[in-house]
Design a protein around this motif. Structure first.
Motif, PDB file in Angstrom:
ATOM      1  N   THR A 136       0.829  -1.205   0.000  1.00 51.79           N
ATOM      2  CA  THR A 136       0.000   0.000   0.000  1.00 51.79           C
ATOM      3  C   THR A 136       0.865   1.256   0.000  1.00 51.79           C
ATOM      4  OG1 THR A 136      -1.741  -1.171   1.177  1.00 51.79           O
ATOM      5  CG2 THR A 136      -1.843   1.233   1.213  1.00 51.79           C
ATOM      6  N   LEU A 137       1.896   1.265   0.818  1.00 47.57           N
ATOM      7  CA  LEU A 137       2.769   2.434   0.911  1.00 47.57           C
ATOM      8  C   LEU A 137       3.423   2.727  -0.444  1.00 47.57           C
ATOM      9  CD1 LEU A 137       3.911   4.556   2.812  1.00 47.57           C
ATOM     10  CD2 LEU A 137       5.678   2.936   3.466  1.00 47.57           C
ATOM     11  N   THR A 138       3.930   1.705  -1.085  1.00 44.92           N
ATOM     12  CA  THR A 138       4.552   1.888  -2.399  1.00 44.92           C
ATOM     13  C   THR A 138       3.517   2.321  -3.429  1.00 44.92           C
ATOM     14  OG1 THR A 138       6.223   0.240  -1.873  1.00 44.92           O
ATOM     15  CG2 THR A 138       5.931   0.759  -4.194  1.00 44.92           C
ATOM     16  N   ALA A 139       2.328   1.748  -3.381  1.00 46.14           N
ATOM     17  CA  ALA A 139       1.255   2.143  -4.315  1.00 46.14           C
ATOM     18  C   ALA A 139       0.887   3.607  -4.130  1.00 46.14           C
ATOM     19  CB  ALA A 139       0.030   1.251  -4.119  1.00 46.14           C
ATOM     20  N   HIS A 140       0.872   4.090  -2.886  1.00 46.63           N
ATOM     21  CA  HIS A 140       0.564   5.498  -2.635  1.00 46.63           C
ATOM     22  C   HIS A 140       1.639   6.403  -3.233  1.00 46.63           C
ATOM     23  CE1 HIS A 140      -2.268   4.613   0.994  1.00 46.63           C
ATOM     24  NE2 HIS A 140      -2.861   4.429  -0.172  1.00 46.63           N
ATOM     25  N   VAL A 141       2.892   5.969  -3.155  1.00 43.00           N
ATOM     26  CA  VAL A 141       3.961   6.783  -3.744  1.00 43.00           C
ATOM     27  C   VAL A 141       3.819   6.793  -5.263  1.00 43.00           C
ATOM     28  CG1 VAL A 141       6.454   7.046  -4.040  1.00 43.00           C
ATOM     29  CG2 VAL A 141       5.550   6.308  -1.834  1.00 43.00           C
ATOM     30  N   ILE A 142       3.558   5.648  -5.850  1.00 39.99           N
ATOM     31  CA  ILE A 142       3.443   5.561  -7.305  1.00 39.99           C
ATOM     32  C   ILE A 142       2.263   6.393  -7.815  1.00 39.99           C
ATOM     33  CG2 ILE A 142       2.908   3.983  -9.220  1.00 39.99           C
ATOM     34  CD1 ILE A 142       4.608   1.872  -7.662  1.00 39.99           C
ATOM     35  N   LYS A 143       1.131   6.327  -7.139  1.00 44.74           N
ATOM     36  CA  LYS A 143      -0.058   7.055  -7.587  1.00 44.74           C
ATOM     37  C   LYS A 143      -0.118   8.492  -7.084  1.00 44.74           C
ATOM     38  CE  LYS A 143      -2.798   2.862  -7.815  1.00 44.74           C
ATOM     39  NZ  LYS A 143      -3.854   2.074  -7.187  1.00 44.74           N
ATOM     40  N   GLY A 144       0.593   8.774  -5.993  1.00 41.07           N
ATOM     41  CA  GLY A 144       0.517  10.091  -5.366  1.00 41.07           C
ATOM     42  C   GLY A 144      -0.553  10.074  -4.299  1.00 41.07           C
ATOM     43  N   LEU A 145      -0.346  10.868  -3.272  1.00 43.73           N
ATOM     44  CA  LEU A 145      -1.310  10.919  -2.175  1.00 43.73           C
ATOM     45  C   LEU A 145      -1.160  12.252  -1.462  1.00 43.73           C
ATOM     46  CD1 LEU A 145      -3.428   9.291  -0.514  1.00 43.73           C
ATOM     47  CD2 LEU A 145      -1.544   8.592   0.963  1.00 43.73           C
ATOM     48  N   GLY A 146      -2.278  12.938  -1.241  1.00 44.45           N
ATOM     49  CA  GLY A 146      -2.220  14.236  -0.575  1.00 44.45           C
ATOM     50  C   GLY A 146      -1.367  15.215  -1.371  1.00 44.45           C
ATOM     51  N   TRP A 147      -0.399  15.824  -0.705  1.00 45.88           N
ATOM     52  CA  TRP A 147       0.485  16.786  -1.360  1.00 45.88           C
ATOM     53  C   TRP A 147       1.573  16.113  -2.202  1.00 45.88           C
ATOM     54  CZ3 TRP A 147      -0.337  21.821  -1.849  1.00 45.88           C
ATOM     55  CH2 TRP A 147      -1.235  22.421  -0.975  1.00 45.88           C
ATOM     56  N   MET A 148       1.777  14.824  -2.009  1.00 47.43           N
ATOM     57  CA  MET A 148       2.830  14.139  -2.753  1.00 47.43           C
ATOM     58  C   MET A 148       2.338  13.822  -4.165  1.00 47.43           C
ATOM     59  SD  MET A 148       4.944  10.645  -1.890  1.00 47.43           S
ATOM     60  CE  MET A 148       3.451   9.691  -1.806  1.00 47.43           C
ATOM     61  N   PRO A 149       3.061  14.311  -5.169  1.00 51.15           N
ATOM     62  CA  PRO A 149       2.662  14.008  -6.549  1.00 51.15           C
ATOM     63  C   PRO A 149       2.956  12.548  -6.881  1.00 51.15           C
ATOM     64  CG  PRO A 149       4.740  15.207  -6.525  1.00 51.15           C
ATOM     65  CD  PRO A 149       4.250  15.156  -5.098  1.00 51.15           C
ATOM     66  N   PRO A 150       2.377  12.034  -7.974  1.00 51.23           N
ATOM     67  CA  PRO A 150       2.700  10.673  -8.380  1.00 51.23           C
ATOM     68  C   PRO A 150       4.211  10.482  -8.512  1.00 51.23           C
ATOM     69  CG  PRO A 150       0.872  11.491  -9.674  1.00 51.23           C
ATOM     70  CD  PRO A 150       1.394  12.655  -8.864  1.00 51.23           C
ATOM     71  N   ARG A 151       4.687   9.377  -7.957  1.00 50.76           N
ATOM     72  CA  ARG A 151       6.104   9.028  -7.939  1.00 50.76           C
ATOM     73  C   ARG A 151       6.942  10.032  -7.152  1.00 50.76           C
ATOM     74  NH1 ARG A 151       6.902   4.676 -10.718  1.00 50.76           N
ATOM     75  NH2 ARG A 151       5.380   4.067 -12.261  1.00 50.76           N
ATOM     76  N   GLY A 152       6.318  10.704  -6.214  1.00 47.39           N
ATOM     77  CA  GLY A 152       7.038  11.708  -5.430  1.00 47.39           C
ATOM     78  C   GLY A 152       7.515  12.793  -6.368  1.00 47.39           C
ATOM     79  N   THR A 153       8.797  13.065  -6.346  1.00 47.22           N
ATOM     80  CA  THR A 153       9.347  14.016  -7.318  1.00 47.22           C
ATOM     81  C   THR A 153      10.283  13.315  -8.284  1.00 47.22           C
ATOM     82  OG1 THR A 153      11.176  14.598  -5.857  1.00 47.22           O
ATOM     83  CG2 THR A 153       9.181  15.957  -5.697  1.00 47.22           C
ATOM     84  N   CYS A 154      10.110  12.001  -8.438  1.00 47.04           N
ATOM     85  CA  CYS A 154      10.972  11.212  -9.328  1.00 47.04           C
ATOM     86  C   CYS A 154      10.135  10.630 -10.460  1.00 47.04           C
ATOM     87  CB  CYS A 154      11.689  10.103  -8.555  1.00 47.04           C
ATOM     88  SG  CYS A 154      12.947   9.265  -9.536  1.00 47.04           S
ATOM     89  N   SER A 155       9.720  11.475 -11.375  1.00 51.41           N
ATOM     90  CA  SER A 155       8.862  11.010 -12.461  1.00 51.41           C
ATOM     91  C   SER A 155       9.566  10.003 -13.368  1.00 51.41           C
ATOM     92  CB  SER A 155       8.369  12.199 -13.285  1.00 51.41           C
ATOM     93  OG  SER A 155       9.470  12.897 -13.843  1.00 51.41           O
TER      94      SER A 155
END
Length: 134
Positions: free
Chosen positions: A94-113
């Motif tokens: 779930t944590l990795t999926a949230h990073v990949i999709k983005g969550l809240g203020w974090m854009p998809p893939r964080g800042t590593c598109s």
């Protein structure tokens, strides 16, 4: 008095310099190879091997640290075990999926598109490994 005569009278060597520079070729020696070797992009290497192209630590330092070091916009700080506890209590992946999709203020893939899913997983694994054990 013409403009060229005025220049010549003020700077007599200018005319000689210009005349010499236009008739004397300057040899130019190339300092690089005619066909430079360009390394394959890291993302292609990651896709080919199925392994992260970079370490989780390097991905974190380039793409995650700016928010997770200081807790920007509610991002859990890297070593704040209490802030990470509810996130780690979620089902695996779930944590990795949230990073990949983005969550809240974090854009998809964080800042590593340009990061692959494996790169994202390596960064998440690194961040979790940095949590205090007590």
């Amino acid at each position: 008095m013409s403009a060229s005569a005025a220049v010549t009278s003020v700077q007599p060597n200018l005319t000689n310099f210009l005349a010499a520079s236009t008739t004397t070729p300057i040899p130019i020696t190339p300092t690089i190879a005619a066909t430079p070797t360009i390394p394959a992009p890291a993302i292609q290497l990651a896709a080919a091997t199925g392994k992260p192209a970079r370490s989780g630590a390097s991905i974190y330092s380039v793409s995650c640290a700016s928010c997770h070091t200081y807790g920007m916009r509610g991002a859990p700080k890297l070593t704040d075990k209490a802030a990470w506890a509810p996130r780690l209590a979620q089902p695996p992946g779930t944590l990795t999926a949230h990073v990949i999709k983005g969550l809240g203020w974090m854009p998809p893939r964080g800042t590593c598109s340009a990061c692959s899913d494996d790169d994202i997983q390596a960064a998440v694994d690194y961040m979790v490994s940095r949590l205090p054990t007590r």
